[in-house]
Design a protein around this motif. Structure first.
Motif, PDB file in Angstrom:
ATOM      1  N   ASP A 165       3.369   6.095   1.138  1.00  0.00           N
ATOM      2  CA  ASP A 165       2.753   5.554  -0.078  1.00  0.00           C
ATOM      3  C   ASP A 165       3.655   4.517  -0.751  1.00  0.00           C
ATOM      4  N   ARG A 166       4.763   4.211  -0.100  1.00  0.00           N
ATOM      5  CA  ARG A 166       5.597   3.090  -0.545  1.00  0.00           C
ATOM      6  C   ARG A 166       6.307   2.566   0.699  1.00  0.00           C
ATOM      7  N   LEU A 167       6.549   1.276   0.717  1.00  0.00           N
ATOM      8  CA  LEU A 167       7.167   0.672   1.891  1.00  0.00           C
ATOM      9  C   LEU A 167       8.581   0.205   1.574  1.00  0.00           C
ATOM     10  N   GLU A 168       9.464   0.384   2.533  1.00  0.00           N
ATOM     11  CA  GLU A 168      10.803  -0.197   2.467  1.00  0.00           C
ATOM     12  C   GLU A 168      11.292  -0.323   3.898  1.00  0.00           C
ATOM     13  N   MET A 169      12.272  -1.182   4.105  1.00  0.00           N
ATOM     14  CA  MET A 169      12.694  -1.500   5.457  1.00  0.00           C
ATOM     15  C   MET A 169      13.009  -0.275   6.298  1.00  0.00           C
ATOM     16  N   LEU A 230       1.086 -16.310  10.888  1.00  0.00           N
ATOM     17  CA  LEU A 230       1.736 -15.043  11.227  1.00  0.00           C
ATOM     18  C   LEU A 230       1.062 -13.862  10.530  1.00  0.00           C
ATOM     19  N   ASN A 231       1.196 -12.711  11.165  1.00  0.00           N
ATOM     20  CA  ASN A 231       0.783 -11.469  10.525  1.00  0.00           C
ATOM     21  C   ASN A 231       1.930 -11.078   9.600  1.00  0.00           C
ATOM     22  N   SER A 232       2.053 -11.796   8.508  1.00  0.00           N
ATOM     23  CA  SER A 232       3.248 -11.757   7.664  1.00  0.00           C
ATOM     24  C   SER A 232       3.252 -10.523   6.751  1.00  0.00           C
ATOM     25  N   ILE A 233       4.224 -10.494   5.831  1.00  0.00           N
ATOM     26  CA  ILE A 233       4.439  -9.289   5.023  1.00  0.00           C
ATOM     27  C   ILE A 233       3.176  -8.892   4.238  1.00  0.00           C
ATOM     28  N   GLY A 234       2.531  -9.869   3.602  1.00  0.00           N
ATOM     29  CA  GLY A 234       1.329  -9.564   2.816  1.00  0.00           C
ATOM     30  C   GLY A 234       0.240  -8.947   3.688  1.00  0.00           C
ATOM     31  N   HIS A 235       0.089  -9.462   4.911  1.00  0.00           N
ATOM     32  CA  HIS A 235      -0.901  -8.897   5.833  1.00  0.00           C
ATOM     33  C   HIS A 235      -0.610  -7.417   6.082  1.00  0.00           C
ATOM     34  N   HIS A 236       0.682  -7.119   6.303  1.00  0.00           N
ATOM     35  CA  HIS A 236       0.995  -5.731   6.666  1.00  0.00           C
ATOM     36  C   HIS A 236       0.924  -4.806   5.449  1.00  0.00           C
ATOM     37  N   ARG A 237       1.261  -5.319   4.276  1.00  0.00           N
ATOM     38  CA  ARG A 237       1.101  -4.496   3.062  1.00  0.00           C
ATOM     39  C   ARG A 237      -0.382  -4.190   2.863  1.00  0.00           C
ATOM     40  N   GLY A 246      -8.511  -3.752   3.466  1.00  0.00           N
ATOM     41  CA  GLY A 246      -7.134  -3.810   3.955  1.00  0.00           C
ATOM     42  C   GLY A 246      -6.863  -2.862   5.113  1.00  0.00           C
ATOM     43  N   SER A 247      -7.277  -1.586   4.943  1.00  0.00           N
ATOM     44  CA  SER A 247      -6.867  -0.577   5.923  1.00  0.00           C
ATOM     45  C   SER A 247      -7.525  -0.748   7.293  1.00  0.00           C
ATOM     46  N   SER A 248      -8.546  -1.582   7.396  1.00  0.00           N
ATOM     47  CA  SER A 248      -9.098  -1.832   8.739  1.00  0.00           C
ATOM     48  C   SER A 248      -8.908  -3.305   9.116  1.00  0.00           C
ATOM     49  N   SER A 249      -7.756  -3.849   8.723  1.00  0.00           N
ATOM     50  CA  SER A 249      -7.454  -5.260   9.016  1.00  0.00           C
ATOM     51  C   SER A 249      -6.039  -5.396   9.545  1.00  0.00           C
TER      52      SER A 249
END
Ligand SMILES: [Zn+2]
Ligand SMILES: [Zn+2]
Length: 306
Positions: A165-169, A230-237, A246-249
């Motif tokens: 529920d939160r992302l970090e490296m 690119l499938n950049s950071i915003g895409h993956h968030r 979002g969750s099916s993309s």
């Protein structure tokens, strides 16, 4: 007005500069270092290890210095499960290289079934080869990743990655071990099918690993023009956010061309927040590593279908 602009502290100007250019800088920097490792006097594997360690420290530093969402935290909020998954990534990667490249490819003279196509342009420039290989791997990883969302049995293992529920490296390799093994292995197998040589496989896998670290990081990096290709950071968030679209993309790994081709690319205009992330409240995901290992076998208790 000019007085106001010039009164912006230097440190803020520097942060703004880093926000805008660090994403491209890390990617291009990593690419150049690996390219040098490929052609230079030091073995590519050694260069790759040095690069990976450097990238980890750079991204950790960025998360502390310019966090994207403060409540997501950084290395100071690390859990035991985060550390276990993070430390498992390297041995799992080694295992797939030993099994696929070592055992399968080096015994190829005896069975011939790994390499399906004999068309690999070994004489082309290494960056052209890297581009081609990335396109091929993206296609294979796209479909494996999409199936983990759409095939119920595979979702049982992939849901662990989406319980974040939160992302970090440090959470970039927070995957059920079989899930990460198949993800990386699917790419390696695809490269072997096309007759890609060993050093290019390492080149690609290390570069892909660094993009994975960036995509899960909690650093406030603006991708700008890179978002287009690119499938950049915003895409993956967006991919980690609760609910649709979002969750099916954004199932792709590096480029977003495969998602565009199959109509699954999604990036909102406003990238200031992707919360909430994770699974909806029909899931009760345990938080410890050992309990998560049992998730596929206790699915009835994890996911309550309404
Ligand atoms: Zn996913
Ligand atoms: Zn992820």
């Amino acid at each position: 007005m000019t007085g106001e602009v010039s009164s912006i502290p230097r440190s803020d100007q520097l942060q703004e500069f880093v926000r805008r250019y660090a994403y491209g800088g890390v990617l291009v920097g990593a690419l150049l270092v690996l390219w040098w490792g490929y052609t230079g006097p030091i073995a590519l594997e050694k260069v790759a290890i040095g690069l990976q360690i450097t990238a980890i420290f750079v991204i950790l530093g960025l998360e502390i210095w310019i966090p994207y969402t403060k409540s997501w935290g950084d290395i100071r909020n690390v859990t035991r499960a985060d550390v276990i998954y993070f430390l498992l990534a390297a041995p799992i990667d080694q295992l797939q290289i030993i099994l696929l490249v070592g055992l399968l490819a080096q015994t190829a003279p005896y069975h011939h079934f790994v390499q399906v196509f004999d068309i690999w342009p070994n004489d082309a420039h290494i960056l052209v080869q890297l581009f081609l290989v990335t396109m091929i791997v993206d296609f294979f990883k796209y479909w494996y990743h999409r199936w983990t969302h759409e095939v119920p049995l595979l979702w049982r293992i992939h849901s662990i990655h989406h319980s974040l529920d939160r992302l970090e490296m440090l959470r970039a390799s927070y995957f059920f071990p079989l899930d990460i093994f198949i993800t990386v292995g699917a790419g390696t197998l695809a490269m072997l099918m096309f007759g890609v040589h060993y050093e290019l496989i390492i080149f690609h896998n290390v570069f892909a690993g660094i993009t994975g670290l960036l995509n899960h990081s909690n650093a406030d990096l603006r991708c700008g023009w890179w978002d287009r290709i690119l499938n950049s950071i915003g895409h993956h968030r967006a991919h980690h956010s609760v609910g649709l679209p979002g969750s099916s993309s954004n199932y792709g790994s590096f480029f977003n061309f495969t998602d565009r081709l199959f109509g699954t690319r999604y990036l909102p205009e406003d990238q200031s927040s992707f919360d909430p992330l994770g699974l909806d409240d029909t899931y009760e995901m345990p938080q410890t590593f050992l309990k998560q290992l049992a998730v596929p076998f206790r699915w009835g208790r994890i996911h309550k279908t309404p």
